[in-house]
Enzyme design. Structure first.
Site, PDB file in Angstrom:
ATOM      1  N   ARG A 189       0.849  -1.191   0.000  1.00  0.00           N
ATOM      2  CA  ARG A 189       0.000   0.000   0.000  1.00  0.00           C
ATOM      3  C   ARG A 189       0.886   1.242   0.000  1.00  0.00           C
ATOM      4  NH1 ARG A 189      -4.369  -0.444   4.789  1.00  0.00           N
ATOM      5  NH2 ARG A 189      -3.395   1.497   5.422  1.00  0.00           N
ATOM      6  N   ARG A 239       3.890   9.074   8.798  1.00  0.00           N
ATOM      7  CA  ARG A 239       2.657   8.828   9.563  1.00  0.00           C
ATOM      8  C   ARG A 239       2.972   8.775  11.059  1.00  0.00           C
ATOM      9  NH1 ARG A 239       0.302   3.545   7.091  1.00  0.00           N
ATOM     10  NH2 ARG A 239      -1.602   3.960   8.229  1.00  0.00           N
TER      11      ARG A 239
HETATM   12  P1  AMP Z   1      -5.882   4.514   9.141  1.00  0.00           P
HETATM   13  O1  AMP Z   1      -6.339   3.343   8.359  1.00  0.00           O
HETATM   14  O2  AMP Z   1      -6.708   4.767  10.382  1.00  0.00           O
HETATM   15  O3  AMP Z   1      -4.403   4.494   9.447  1.00  0.00           O
HETATM   16  O4  AMP Z   1      -6.149   5.812   8.229  1.00  0.00           O
HETATM   17  C1  AMP Z   1      -5.544   5.946   6.957  1.00  0.00           C
HETATM   18  C2  AMP Z   1      -5.442   7.412   6.588  1.00  0.00           C
HETATM   19  O5  AMP Z   1      -6.754   8.000   6.545  1.00  0.00           O
HETATM   20  C3  AMP Z   1      -4.666   8.296   7.549  1.00  0.00           C
HETATM   21  O6  AMP Z   1      -3.270   8.223   7.335  1.00  0.00           O
HETATM   22  C4  AMP Z   1      -5.243   9.665   7.222  1.00  0.00           C
HETATM   23  O7  AMP Z   1      -4.725  10.160   6.010  1.00  0.00           O
HETATM   24  C5  AMP Z   1      -6.695   9.351   7.003  1.00  0.00           C
HETATM   25  N1  AMP Z   1      -7.486   9.435   8.253  1.00  0.00           N
HETATM   26  C6  AMP Z   1      -8.168   8.422   8.882  1.00  0.00           C
HETATM   27  N2  AMP Z   1      -8.773   8.862   9.982  1.00  0.00           N
HETATM   28  C7  AMP Z   1      -8.488  10.178  10.073  1.00  0.00           C
HETATM   29  C8  AMP Z   1      -8.818  11.208  11.007  1.00  0.00           C
HETATM   30  N3  AMP Z   1      -9.574  10.945  12.097  1.00  0.00           N
HETATM   31  N4  AMP Z   1      -8.345  12.452  10.785  1.00  0.00           N
HETATM   32  C9  AMP Z   1      -7.599  12.733   9.707  1.00  0.00           C
HETATM   33  N5  AMP Z   1      -7.237  11.828   8.794  1.00  0.00           N
HETATM   34  C10 AMP Z   1      -7.671  10.560   8.961  1.00  0.00           C
END
Ligand code: AMP
Length: 217
Positions: free
Chosen positions: A156, A167
């Protein structure tokens, strides 16, 4: 039961979230999954957020806040829910508070950065089905091929090493402050909820057991 799962990307929130939501019979609201589905479907939201996700940046608070508020107003959320990936910033947590959304438990899954990098950068996905492998922990039968379709696996975009490091940086700067935010909130009003911190470097089943027993206390 309303639960927030906190933890760096790759800490195992997704795995624990799917176990806990089945165990307690509550819906899972995983903002990363919602956004990835929007990207896959090519919706307006998906087009807006794709580049941000790929770069490891956060989607703007106003977009996330209205998305989550709308989801939480759906009927299946009356009996509780588990939030995975939200809130990720102090303004997002404040938005929940201002909307009178009361959280019972914040569960932080803690994993050191070196382990996170090893976990995420080794992850491979079969994009057609969403099946997930890991080059060390869960390798496919044939290197880089999906076990069922034999199609190639992909890394990914946001699991590439440079993106993972970004991140983690974003997590430490923007999301980690939520630890003190919720700890202080629960300390000032212990009846309002509880902060639980678990060692996410332990085996998955052990982490599950610790969380369940803490949530049942
Ligand atoms: P995750 O699968 O939770 O790691 O989310 C993947 C990506 O989605 C993150 O790296 C952000 O770019 C975006 N994202 C998910 N949740 C949020 C949030 N609460 N606020 C801002 N960006 C988010």
């Amino acid at each position: 039961m309303r639960i927030i799962l906190l933890g760096a990307p790759g800490a195992g929130k997704g795995t624990q979230a799917s176990y806990l939501t089945k165990f307690f019979g509550i819906p899972l609201i995983a903002t990363g999954n919602i956004l990835r589905a929007a990207v896959q479907a090519g919706t307006k939201l998906g087009l807006t957020v794709k580049a941000l996700i790929d770069q490891g940046s956060l989607v703007p608070d106003n977009v996330m806040i209205s998305l989550v508020k709308e989801r939480l107003s759906e009927p299946d959320c009356v009996k509780g829910y588990l939030l995975d990936g939200f809130p990720r910033t102090i303004p997002q947590a404040e938005a929940l508070h201002l909307a009178d959304i009361h959280i019972d438990f914040v569960v932080e899954i803690h994993v050191p950065d070196e382990e996170i990098i090893k976990r995420l950068c080794g992850r491979r996905v079969h994009s057609g089905s969403g099946r997930i492998y890991h080059i060390h922990y869960n390798p496919p039968k044939i290197s880089n091929q999906d076990d069922i379709t034999a199609e190639p696996l992909t890394l990914r975009e946001d699991d590439k090493q440079e993106t993972v490091c970004k991140r983690l940086k974003v997590y430490h700067a923007q999301t980690e402050p939520l630890r003190n935010y919720y700890r202080n909130q629960f300390q000032n009003n212990p009846a309002s909820g509880r902060y639980i911190r678990v060692d996410g470097a332990k085996p998955i089943e052990e982490v599950q057991q610790v969380i369940v027993s803490e949530l049942r206390k």
